[in-house]
Scaffold this active site. Sequence first.
Site, short mmCIF file in Angstrom:
data_model
loop_
_atom_site.label_atom_id
_atom_site.label_comp_id
_atom_site.label_asym_id
_atom_site.label_seq_id
_atom_site.Cartn_x
_atom_site.Cartn_y
_atom_site.Cartn_z
N ASP A 175 -23.38 40.80 15.88
CA ASP A 175 -23.23 39.39 15.49
C ASP A 175 -22.57 39.17 14.14
O ASP A 175 -22.09 38.09 13.87
CB ASP A 175 -24.60 38.70 15.47
CG ASP A 175 -25.41 39.08 14.24
OD1 ASP A 175 -25.52 40.29 13.98
OD2 ASP A 175 -25.90 38.18 13.54
N LYS A 188 2.60 7.15 -11.14
CA LYS A 188 3.77 7.99 -10.81
C LYS A 188 5.06 7.16 -10.82
O LYS A 188 6.10 7.60 -11.30
CB LYS A 188 3.56 8.64 -9.45
CG LYS A 188 2.46 9.68 -9.45
CD LYS A 188 2.41 10.48 -8.18
CE LYS A 188 1.45 11.66 -8.34
NZ LYS A 188 1.39 12.51 -7.16
N GLU A 189 4.95 5.93 -10.27
CA GLU A 189 6.14 5.06 -10.24
C GLU A 189 6.56 4.71 -11.67
O GLU A 189 7.75 4.66 -11.98
CB GLU A 189 5.82 3.77 -9.45
CG GLU A 189 5.58 4.03 -7.97
CD GLU A 189 4.89 2.88 -7.24
OE1 GLU A 189 4.58 3.03 -6.05
OE2 GLU A 189 4.65 1.82 -7.88
N GLY A 215 0.81 -1.23 0.00
CA GLY A 215 0.00 0.00 0.00
C GLY A 215 0.83 1.26 0.00
O GLY A 215 1.98 1.28 0.46
N HIS A 263 -7.18 8.99 1.46
CA HIS A 263 -6.43 8.45 0.32
C HIS A 263 -7.31 8.11 -0.88
O HIS A 263 -6.82 7.88 -1.97
CB HIS A 263 -5.65 7.21 0.75
CG HIS A 263 -4.52 7.55 1.68
ND1 HIS A 263 -3.23 7.70 1.26
CD2 HIS A 263 -4.52 7.82 3.00
CE1 HIS A 263 -2.46 8.03 2.29
NE2 HIS A 263 -3.23 8.11 3.36
N TYR A 316 -29.30 45.01 15.87
CA TYR A 316 -30.67 44.49 15.96
C TYR A 316 -30.76 43.00 15.56
O TYR A 316 -30.83 42.13 16.43
CB TYR A 316 -31.60 45.36 15.09
CG TYR A 316 -33.06 44.97 15.26
CD1 TYR A 316 -33.77 45.38 16.38
CD2 TYR A 316 -33.71 44.19 14.31
CE1 TYR A 316 -35.11 45.00 16.56
CE2 TYR A 316 -35.04 43.82 14.47
CZ TYR A 316 -35.74 44.24 15.58
OH TYR A 316 -37.04 43.86 15.76
N ASP A 334 -9.92 6.47 -9.02
CA ASP A 334 -8.79 6.19 -8.13
C ASP A 334 -8.41 7.47 -7.40
O ASP A 334 -8.31 8.52 -8.05
CB ASP A 334 -7.60 5.69 -8.96
CG ASP A 334 -6.76 4.68 -8.22
OD1 ASP A 334 -6.73 4.73 -6.99
OD2 ASP A 334 -6.14 3.83 -8.90
N ARG A 375 -8.79 -9.90 -1.88
CA ARG A 375 -10.17 -10.22 -1.47
C ARG A 375 -10.87 -11.26 -2.35
O ARG A 375 -12.08 -11.20 -2.54
CB ARG A 375 -11.02 -8.93 -1.45
CG ARG A 375 -10.44 -7.83 -0.59
CD ARG A 375 -11.36 -6.64 -0.53
NE ARG A 375 -12.46 -6.90 0.38
CZ ARG A 375 -13.65 -6.29 0.32
NH1 ARG A 375 -13.89 -5.43 -0.64
NH2 ARG A 375 -14.59 -6.56 1.18
N LEU A 413 -0.63 5.49 -7.44
CA LEU A 413 0.82 5.64 -7.34
C LEU A 413 1.54 4.89 -8.45
O LEU A 413 2.66 5.26 -8.81
CB LEU A 413 1.29 5.16 -5.96
CG LEU A 413 0.76 5.99 -4.80
CD1 LEU A 413 1.20 5.40 -3.47
CD2 LEU A 413 1.25 7.44 -4.91
N VAL A 414 0.90 3.85 -8.98
CA VAL A 414 1.54 3.08 -10.05
C VAL A 414 1.89 4.01 -11.21
O VAL A 414 2.97 3.94 -11.80
CB VAL A 414 0.63 1.90 -10.49
CG1 VAL A 414 1.11 1.28 -11.78
CG2 VAL A 414 0.56 0.85 -9.39
#
Length: 735
Positions: A690, A389-390, A37, A173, A509, A382, A321, A386-387
Amino acid sequence: MKTFSELSYNRLVIIAYRLPFKLVKKGNINVAVQNAGGLVSAILSLSEKMNISSGSDSKILWIGTGEKQLGKENINPKFDLLPVEIPDQINDEYYGGFCNDTIWPLFHYFPSLTVYNPSYYDSYVKANQIFADTLKDVIKPGDFIWVHDYQLFHLPSLIRSYFPDAKIGFFLHIPFPSSELFRHLPRTWRESIIKGIIGADLIGFHTNDYTQHFIKAVKRTLGCEINQNYIYVEDRICKVDAFPIGIDFDKFHEACFLPKVLKEKERLKKQLNGKKLIFSVDRLDYTKGFLYRLLAFERFLEKHPKWHQKSVFNMVVVPSRDNIDRYKDIKKEIEATVGRINGNYSNLAWRPLIYQYKSLSFEELVALYDISDVGLITPLRDGMNLVAKEYVACQKENVGMLVLSEMAGAAVELNEAIIINPTDVEETADAIDKALNLTQKEKEQKIHKMQNRLSRYNVFTWATDFFNQAEDVTDKQKQMKVNFLDPHALTDIRSAYCQTGKRVIFIDYDGTLIPLSKYPDMAILNERAGNTIKKLIDDTRNKVIIISGRECEFLERQFEGLDVTLVAEHGYFVKNPGKDWITKSSVDLTWKEKFLPIMNEYVDRCNGSMIEEKHASIAWHYRNADEGIASIRINELKDDLTEILKTDSKLQVLEGNKVLEIKSVLYDKGTAALEFLNKKKYDFIMAIGDDKTDEDLFNVIPEYGFTIKIGTNPSKAKFNLKRQSQIYEILEFLC
Ligand code: GDG
């Protein structure tokens, strides 16, 4: 920007659903391995740069679920780990249920997959409470507590309830959806989510869109006042902003020439035998858009046969999962589609699709990033991704091109990539062809631009920026600290009142003497307010001045028979008891003709809003309009007015409580009050108001006077009152 240790914090406390390590059995012993992650890699990289010596107090404390044993072992010298134990039955409904089957699909724009189960929600509440109970005994003054992600929406406020002065950050995230989707959640759930998050001092999202969605959800759900990304939460302020997460750029960039990576690249090159490589890697999830991606690749093969035999698509799907039916089904569908495409296009010498269902080692991943000609990253939604960017960071030996979905947060920063809509099969198919056809020079130019950006705003800049902004918020909170009128201060005011004989009391007032009401005409002087004023003026040592933006006729009707001085329309009209109204007749009012049609246009464009044309000003009221539309129209109207005001410096725009008003700059509540204060020396001065127009009044009250702001927003006034009705108790107490 200051580094973490240069800021005022002692220790960084990370709270996320999972601890960064898990124990895996190897033979007879348990070994700790890093959890997958983006957050884990981000904080682990950050820890390496932080000045932390083992055994010191400054170790990062990470609180999250994980094996009990992790808390006892020194797994990483930079971290203390505190496991949170959530009973299985709660955890199933909390994590598997509310987090994965409610928040995850809804926040990724899959409302039809969203499960609304009250029992899941109850478990979510319980699990957040278990987190809060676990950390209660370990938080110390000086900690910066950084809560991460959608599993812990309630936690910032729970922490705040135990530690009112704690410095808390929250980062999401995943996307924060548009308020239209957010409102699919039952009211109590969405209120508790928003209330939970705004317990933090600083709230971060990946993009400005998510930030704006959140701001709108806060306005719609709780109606909080928000000014330039600052949310006014009762007596506190918190800030919301975009902090796009970065990667450890150097780690990926430099890894391309690690011996193991070089070896892997050699192996891959041999296997490819000159063919172009298209590559994707994602966790198995319906948000990743696998089927559309496969259909796009199929269309690419169909439409661009010149790439037959010459290209290969390696689609790596990382197991996740797959014991759950929905995920099993996606996997089956992927496998069937891969089978169909390969069945149609393969021959003895060429198979266009290599599908792998497995995790890759870091070295295998970097080698594939670098060696591939196209990075095909096409999620349907998404938070960041990050994939992508990597992939860009690893374009070294063989510079390729990124084809990126516009639905990934990363698309905002990586705009030199070929940006596609992931459901547009035709566009994606053409994008693959385009990426393969780019010249080396074109690719290098685009990739280098993106690499420069990623190397500057990397994971360290991301975290450091967040820490620095959190400290700025603390400074701002100090400047705007709200000082509630307590019994002690009230006794001081009363003793000053009793010791003096020449007293003046300015009272606004609407919203001050009388509660705000749906329509201006409904705000008539009530019995309690009338009696309180009567008590004040029965003492001849008191001069009571009602100072309001209202028209003179209205005020005169309300205070008929009461010997008070009236200041109407912010000071344009003044009437002393038993005398006639005095006007500022020198003020030019011809401007009204020009502005009235413009403001009327906004009544048509914002249902529920209305114009109040006064003698010397024009007010646009939007209390009864839809909050969302009104907030857009105010900005548009302000823009329109600013343009005209550029040429007319004698006018000003006032922003009151759900009202925008244009008037001359030649007078305001401050100048009106000063005229009284200059005429006579008073030994007791009090001013109560106020809204923003009362700040002009507070501004001219001498230091020995008492200024009170109704409401919890920060103000120039010395004291704040939480409720409007308290004004009666205070004035009666003085009398
Ligand atoms: C959340 C948000 C947001 C993946 N497969 C392998 C592998 N990975 C690594 C990648 C990358 C990370 O996992 C996945 O990146 P994501 O961006 O999807 O991060 P998540 O934490 O899953 O997702 C997401 C992110 O948080 C950060 O805020 O971007 O939108 O959903 O780092 O390299 N690494 C290795 N082998 C694999 O097979 N070694």
